[in-house]
Design an enzyme around this catalytic site. Structure first.
Site, PDB file in Angstrom:
ATOM      1  N   LYS A  11      43.684   5.629  54.636  1.00 39.22           N
ATOM      2  CA  LYS A  11      45.055   5.372  55.082  1.00 39.22           C
ATOM      3  C   LYS A  11      45.985   5.022  53.906  1.00 39.22           C
ATOM      4  O   LYS A  11      45.513   4.694  52.814  1.00 39.22           O
ATOM      5  CB  LYS A  11      45.043   4.266  56.146  1.00 39.22           C
ATOM      6  CG  LYS A  11      44.280   4.682  57.420  1.00 39.22           C
ATOM      7  CD  LYS A  11      44.420   3.659  58.543  1.00 39.22           C
ATOM      8  CE  LYS A  11      43.659   4.116  59.781  1.00 39.22           C
ATOM      9  NZ  LYS A  11      43.894   3.222  60.945  1.00 39.22           N
ATOM     10  N   TYR A  51      47.738  10.744  66.795  1.00 36.86           N
ATOM     11  CA  TYR A  51      47.414   9.519  67.540  1.00 36.86           C
ATOM     12  C   TYR A  51      47.947   9.560  68.976  1.00 36.86           C
ATOM     13  O   TYR A  51      48.141   8.500  69.591  1.00 36.86           O
ATOM     14  CB  TYR A  51      47.954   8.292  66.798  1.00 36.86           C
ATOM     15  CG  TYR A  51      47.102   7.867  65.622  1.00 36.86           C
ATOM     16  CD1 TYR A  51      45.842   7.300  65.826  1.00 36.86           C
ATOM     17  CD2 TYR A  51      47.540   8.013  64.318  1.00 36.86           C
ATOM     18  CE1 TYR A  51      45.045   6.898  64.759  1.00 36.86           C
ATOM     19  CE2 TYR A  51      46.746   7.608  63.235  1.00 36.86           C
ATOM     20  CZ  TYR A  51      45.505   7.058  63.480  1.00 36.86           C
ATOM     21  OH  TYR A  51      44.709   6.657  62.426  1.00 36.86           O
ATOM     22  N   ASN A 114      44.124  -0.784  58.288  1.00 35.87           N
ATOM     23  CA  ASN A 114      42.700  -1.099  58.202  1.00 35.87           C
ATOM     24  C   ASN A 114      41.903  -0.081  57.398  1.00 35.87           C
ATOM     25  O   ASN A 114      40.759   0.223  57.727  1.00 35.87           O
ATOM     26  CB  ASN A 114      42.117  -1.303  59.616  1.00 35.87           C
ATOM     27  CG  ASN A 114      42.319  -0.094  60.503  1.00 35.87           C
ATOM     28  OD1 ASN A 114      42.941   0.884  60.093  1.00 35.87           O
ATOM     29  ND2 ASN A 114      41.788  -0.149  61.714  1.00 35.87           N
ATOM     30  N   HIS A 117      40.356   5.693  58.861  1.00 34.47           N
ATOM     31  CA  HIS A 117      40.119   6.208  60.214  1.00 34.47           C
ATOM     32  C   HIS A 117      38.717   6.786  60.265  1.00 34.47           C
ATOM     33  O   HIS A 117      38.237   7.328  59.270  1.00 34.47           O
ATOM     34  CB  HIS A 117      41.131   7.319  60.532  1.00 34.47           C
ATOM     35  CG  HIS A 117      40.786   8.119  61.761  1.00 34.47           C
ATOM     36  ND1 HIS A 117      41.104   7.681  63.027  1.00 34.47           N
ATOM     37  CD2 HIS A 117      40.110   9.289  61.923  1.00 34.47           C
ATOM     38  CE1 HIS A 117      40.661   8.560  63.913  1.00 34.47           C
ATOM     39  NE2 HIS A 117      40.046   9.551  63.264  1.00 34.47           N
ATOM     40  N   GLU A 128      39.875  16.712  65.141  1.00 35.92           N
ATOM     41  CA  GLU A 128      40.585  16.108  64.009  1.00 35.92           C
ATOM     42  C   GLU A 128      40.380  16.913  62.721  1.00 35.92           C
ATOM     43  O   GLU A 128      41.314  17.043  61.910  1.00 35.92           O
ATOM     44  CB  GLU A 128      40.116  14.660  63.835  1.00 35.92           C
ATOM     45  CG  GLU A 128      40.575  13.776  64.997  1.00 35.92           C
ATOM     46  CD  GLU A 128      39.906  12.418  65.079  1.00 35.92           C
ATOM     47  OE1 GLU A 128      40.223  11.663  66.023  1.00 35.92           O
ATOM     48  OE2 GLU A 128      39.067  12.095  64.208  1.00 35.92           O
TER      49      GLU A 128
HETATM   50  P1  ADP Z   1      39.859   2.882  65.533  1.00 38.08           P
HETATM   51  O1  ADP Z   1      40.683   3.333  64.340  1.00 38.08           O
HETATM   52  O2  ADP Z   1      38.853   1.831  65.158  1.00 38.08           O
HETATM   53  O3  ADP Z   1      39.240   4.033  66.291  1.00 38.08           O
HETATM   54  P2  ADP Z   1      41.804   2.705  67.692  1.00 38.08           P
HETATM   55  O4  ADP Z   1      41.547   4.149  67.918  1.00 38.08           O
HETATM   56  O5  ADP Z   1      41.708   1.770  68.851  1.00 38.08           O
HETATM   57  O6  ADP Z   1      40.855   2.120  66.538  1.00 38.08           O
HETATM   58  O7  ADP Z   1      43.268   2.512  67.079  1.00 38.08           O
HETATM   59  C1  ADP Z   1      43.782   3.437  66.136  1.00 38.08           C
HETATM   60  C2  ADP Z   1      44.450   2.676  65.023  1.00 38.08           C
HETATM   61  O8  ADP Z   1      45.587   1.990  65.558  1.00 38.08           O
HETATM   62  C3  ADP Z   1      43.618   1.573  64.378  1.00 38.08           C
HETATM   63  O9  ADP Z   1      42.729   2.049  63.383  1.00 38.08           O
HETATM   64  C4  ADP Z   1      44.694   0.674  63.814  1.00 38.08           C
HETATM   65  O10 ADP Z   1      45.240   1.236  62.610  1.00 38.08           O
HETATM   66  C5  ADP Z   1      45.763   0.753  64.900  1.00 38.08           C
HETATM   67  N1  ADP Z   1      45.627  -0.325  65.883  1.00 38.08           N
HETATM   68  C6  ADP Z   1      44.706  -0.403  66.884  1.00 38.08           C
HETATM   69  N2  ADP Z   1      44.888  -1.517  67.631  1.00 38.08           N
HETATM   70  C7  ADP Z   1      45.964  -2.153  67.099  1.00 38.08           C
HETATM   71  C8  ADP Z   1      46.663  -3.352  67.424  1.00 38.08           C
HETATM   72  N3  ADP Z   1      46.287  -4.138  68.441  1.00 38.08           N
HETATM   73  N4  ADP Z   1      47.719  -3.695  66.649  1.00 38.08           N
HETATM   74  C9  ADP Z   1      48.124  -2.916  65.619  1.00 38.08           C
HETATM   75  N5  ADP Z   1      47.510  -1.763  65.266  1.00 38.08           N
HETATM   76  C10 ADP Z   1      46.444  -1.385  65.992  1.00 38.08           C
HETATM   77 MG    MG Z   2      40.121   5.534  67.336  1.00 38.60          MG
END
Ligand code: ADP
Ligand code: MG
Length: 139
Positions: A11, A51, A114, A117, A128
């Protein structure tokens, strides 16, 4: 559906903070082979499409703005049980809940930012990968 491929994004913040090399080293040392990779950048509309599953979530617009804020690295990774093994390597979505030694624990700067992805299913890994790579680039 092959179960030996997954898709990842380094990211914008992790890329900007120059963590790409360290993250790729962890990926290789965990036994993944990089099958395709490039530095690219998303327009907001593209980040929104990527997304789209989260479009009704409160964090969606901020996530789209963030993911289109700067360069990213996208890659297709190969390993047995790629999707689940890569989710283990990156750690929980919320880096404060991620296990020690995971990519997100080491390199995330917030829940949104974070670091990486990782695909959540073989089907999504395929979708993807197609989103970012042409058929020729995927060979
Ligand atoms: P992952 O990336 O672990 O699969 P998700 O698909 O649930 O997680 O969410 C996609 C992305 O959205 C996350 O990696 C993070 O960057 C962001 N995200 C998810 N939940 C939150 C939240 N509660 N607040 C802010 N950003 C979030
Ligand atoms: Mg996800």
């Amino acid at each position: 559906m092959p179960d030996n491929l997954t898709f990842t994004i380094i990211k914008p913040t992790a890329f900007k903070n120059n963590h790409t090399g360290a993250i790729l080293k962890m990926i290789n040392e965990a036994g993944f082979v990089v099958k395709a990779m490039k530095i690219t950048r998303l327009m907001p509309g593209q980040a929104g499409a990527f997304y789209a599953v989260h479009k009704d979530k409160p964090f969606y617009q901020s996530l789209v703005n963030y993911m289109s804020s700067g360069p990213i690295v996208v890659a297709i990774l190969e390993k047995d049980n790629a999707v689940s093994d890569y989710r283990k390597l990156i750690g929980a979505t919320d880096p404060t809940k991620a296990d020690e030694g995971t990519i997100r624990k080491l390199f995330a700067t917030s829940l949104e930012k974070n670091a990486v992805h990782g695909s959540d299913s073989d089907e999504n890994a395929n979708i993807e990968s197609d989103f970012f790579f042409s058929k020729l680039e995927r060979i």
